[in-house]
Design a protein around this motif. Structure first.
Motif, PDB file in Angstrom:
ATOM      1  N   ILE A   1      -1.344   5.817   3.966  1.00 22.56           N
ATOM      2  CA  ILE A   1       0.112   5.706   3.931  1.00 22.56           C
ATOM      3  C   ILE A   1       0.532   4.270   4.191  1.00 22.56           C
ATOM      4  O   ILE A   1       1.431   3.744   3.521  1.00 22.56           O
ATOM      5  CB  ILE A   1       0.755   6.685   4.935  1.00 22.56           C
ATOM      6  N   TYR A   2      -0.109   3.604   5.141  1.00 21.87           N
ATOM      7  CA  TYR A   2       0.222   2.217   5.448  1.00 21.87           C
ATOM      8  C   TYR A   2      -0.031   1.311   4.251  1.00 21.87           C
ATOM      9  O   TYR A   2       0.786   0.434   3.944  1.00 21.87           O
ATOM     10  CB  TYR A   2      -0.571   1.724   6.663  1.00 21.87           C
ATOM     11  N   ILE A   3      -1.121   1.509   3.559  1.00 25.70           N
ATOM     12  CA  ILE A   3      -1.437   0.694   2.386  1.00 25.70           C
ATOM     13  C   ILE A   3      -0.386   0.893   1.301  1.00 25.70           C
ATOM     14  O   ILE A   3       0.111  -0.075   0.705  1.00 25.70           O
ATOM     15  CB  ILE A   3      -2.856   1.013   1.867  1.00 25.70           C
ATOM     16  N   VAL A   4      -0.007   2.145   1.038  1.00 26.88           N
ATOM     17  CA  VAL A   4       0.993   2.432   0.011  1.00 26.88           C
ATOM     18  C   VAL A   4       2.347   1.833   0.383  1.00 26.88           C
ATOM     19  O   VAL A   4       3.022   1.205  -0.450  1.00 26.88           O
ATOM     20  CB  VAL A   4       1.109   3.953  -0.225  1.00 26.88           C
ATOM     21  N   VAL A   5       2.747   1.994   1.634  1.00 26.04           N
ATOM     22  CA  VAL A   5       4.026   1.458   2.079  1.00 26.04           C
ATOM     23  C   VAL A   5       4.019  -0.068   2.015  1.00 26.04           C
ATOM     24  O   VAL A   5       5.012  -0.685   1.617  1.00 26.04           O
ATOM     25  CB  VAL A   5       4.369   1.965   3.495  1.00 26.04           C
ATOM     26  N   PHE A   6       2.911  -0.705   2.360  1.00 31.10           N
ATOM     27  CA  PHE A   6       2.850  -2.156   2.294  1.00 31.10           C
ATOM     28  C   PHE A   6       2.933  -2.637   0.848  1.00 31.10           C
ATOM     29  O   PHE A   6       3.616  -3.631   0.568  1.00 31.10           O
ATOM     30  CB  PHE A   6       1.563  -2.677   2.957  1.00 31.10           C
ATOM     31  N   VAL A   7       2.282  -1.952  -0.070  1.00 33.38           N
ATOM     32  CA  VAL A   7       2.365  -2.330  -1.491  1.00 33.38           C
ATOM     33  C   VAL A   7       3.803  -2.180  -1.983  1.00 33.38           C
ATOM     34  O   VAL A   7       4.306  -3.062  -2.698  1.00 33.38           O
ATOM     35  CB  VAL A   7       1.380  -1.492  -2.336  1.00 33.38           C
ATOM     36  N   LEU A   8       4.483  -1.114  -1.594  1.00 36.41           N
ATOM     37  CA  LEU A   8       5.889  -0.944  -1.966  1.00 36.41           C
ATOM     38  C   LEU A   8       6.750  -2.053  -1.377  1.00 36.41           C
ATOM     39  O   LEU A   8       7.662  -2.565  -2.041  1.00 36.41           O
ATOM     40  CB  LEU A   8       6.395   0.427  -1.526  1.00 36.41           C
ATOM     41  N   TRP A   9       6.485  -2.433  -0.139  1.00 36.13           N
ATOM     42  CA  TRP A   9       7.240  -3.515   0.495  1.00 36.13           C
ATOM     43  C   TRP A   9       7.029  -4.833  -0.254  1.00 36.13           C
ATOM     44  O   TRP A   9       7.990  -5.584  -0.473  1.00 36.13           O
ATOM     45  CB  TRP A   9       6.818  -3.663   1.960  1.00 36.13           C
ATOM     46  N   VAL A  10       5.794  -5.112  -0.660  1.00 31.80           N
ATOM     47  CA  VAL A  10       5.512  -6.340  -1.412  1.00 31.80           C
ATOM     48  C   VAL A  10       6.248  -6.319  -2.750  1.00 31.80           C
ATOM     49  O   VAL A  10       6.821  -7.342  -3.160  1.00 31.80           O
ATOM     50  CB  VAL A  10       3.986  -6.525  -1.611  1.00 31.80           C
ATOM     51  N   LEU A  11       6.263  -5.184  -3.423  1.00 31.05           N
ATOM     52  CA  LEU A  11       6.993  -5.079  -4.692  1.00 31.05           C
ATOM     53  C   LEU A  11       8.484  -5.321  -4.493  1.00 31.05           C
ATOM     54  O   LEU A  11       9.115  -6.033  -5.282  1.00 31.05           O
ATOM     55  CB  LEU A  11       6.752  -3.715  -5.330  1.00 31.05           C
ATOM     56  N   MET A  12       9.048  -4.749  -3.446  1.00 34.19           N
ATOM     57  CA  MET A  12      10.466  -4.968  -3.175  1.00 34.19           C
ATOM     58  C   MET A  12      10.748  -6.416  -2.799  1.00 34.19           C
ATOM     59  O   MET A  12      11.798  -6.967  -3.155  1.00 34.19           O
ATOM     60  CB  MET A  12      10.945  -4.022  -2.081  1.00 34.19           C
ATOM     61  N   LEU A  13       9.823  -7.066  -2.101  1.00 38.78           N
ATOM     62  CA  LEU A  13       9.980  -8.482  -1.773  1.00 38.78           C
ATOM     63  C   LEU A  13       9.960  -9.329  -3.037  1.00 38.78           C
ATOM     64  O   LEU A  13      10.779 -10.247  -3.195  1.00 38.78           O
ATOM     65  CB  LEU A  13       8.866  -8.934  -0.816  1.00 38.78           C
ATOM     66  N   LEU A  14       9.069  -9.021  -3.963  1.00 42.78           N
ATOM     67  CA  LEU A  14       9.019  -9.757  -5.219  1.00 42.78           C
ATOM     68  C   LEU A  14      10.289  -9.550  -6.042  1.00 42.78           C
ATOM     69  O   LEU A  14      10.805 -10.500  -6.650  1.00 42.78           O
ATOM     70  CB  LEU A  14       7.786  -9.342  -6.021  1.00 42.78           C
ATOM     71  N   ILE A  15      10.818  -8.339  -6.038  1.00 46.20           N
ATOM     72  CA  ILE A  15      12.079  -8.070  -6.735  1.00 46.20           C
ATOM     73  C   ILE A  15      13.222  -8.848  -6.088  1.00 46.20           C
ATOM     74  O   ILE A  15      14.069  -9.420  -6.780  1.00 46.20           O
ATOM     75  CB  ILE A  15      12.366  -6.556  -6.772  1.00 46.20           C
ATOM     76  N   ARG A  16      13.233  -8.899  -4.752  1.00 42.44           N
ATOM     77  CA  ARG A  16      14.275  -9.657  -4.050  1.00 42.44           C
ATOM     78  C   ARG A  16      14.196 -11.139  -4.387  1.00 42.44           C
ATOM     79  O   ARG A  16      15.216 -11.793  -4.624  1.00 42.44           O
ATOM     80  CB  ARG A  16      14.138  -9.446  -2.538  1.00 42.44           C
ATOM     81  N   ILE A  17      12.992 -11.692  -4.440  1.00 41.68           N
ATOM     82  CA  ILE A  17      12.817 -13.101  -4.802  1.00 41.68           C
ATOM     83  C   ILE A  17      13.295 -13.343  -6.230  1.00 41.68           C
ATOM     84  O   ILE A  17      13.977 -14.331  -6.520  1.00 41.68           O
ATOM     85  CB  ILE A  17      11.351 -13.529  -4.615  1.00 41.68           C
ATOM     86  N   TYR A  18      12.975 -12.426  -7.138  1.00 46.50           N
ATOM     87  CA  TYR A  18      13.400 -12.546  -8.537  1.00 46.50           C
ATOM     88  C   TYR A  18      14.920 -12.518  -8.649  1.00 46.50           C
ATOM     89  O   TYR A  18      15.517 -13.310  -9.381  1.00 46.50           O
ATOM     90  CB  TYR A  18      12.770 -11.430  -9.371  1.00 46.50           C
TER      91      TYR A  18
END
Length: 66
Positions: free
Chosen positions: A38-55
């Motif tokens: 669960i931690y790995i999946v949540v961290f990957v989702l957080w990274v994706l949202m961070l990349l979207i925020r940067i974009y």
């Protein structure tokens, strides 16, 4: 681009990255528990949202000044 990263990444993002680096270095990948998965999946989702925020910040004018 560096200004966009400075504006997009907060101190809490840096703390999350530091905590993730520590936890990923101590994780037993041969015996993953449900919590670890669960931690790995949540961290990957957080990274994706961070990349979207940067974009979004980049496209909303912050990147046009460079």
């Amino acid at each position: 681009m560096l200004e966009v990263l400075k504006r997009a990444i907060s101190i809490f993002d840096a703390l999350i990255i530091a905590a993730a680096a520590f936890l990923f270095s101590k994780m037993d990948y041969e015996n993953l528990t449900t919590f670890n998965k669960i931690y790995i999946v949540v961290f990957v989702l957080w990274v994706l949202m961070l990349l979207i925020r940067i974009y979004i910040i980049y496209k909303n004018g912050e990147g046009k000044n460079e």
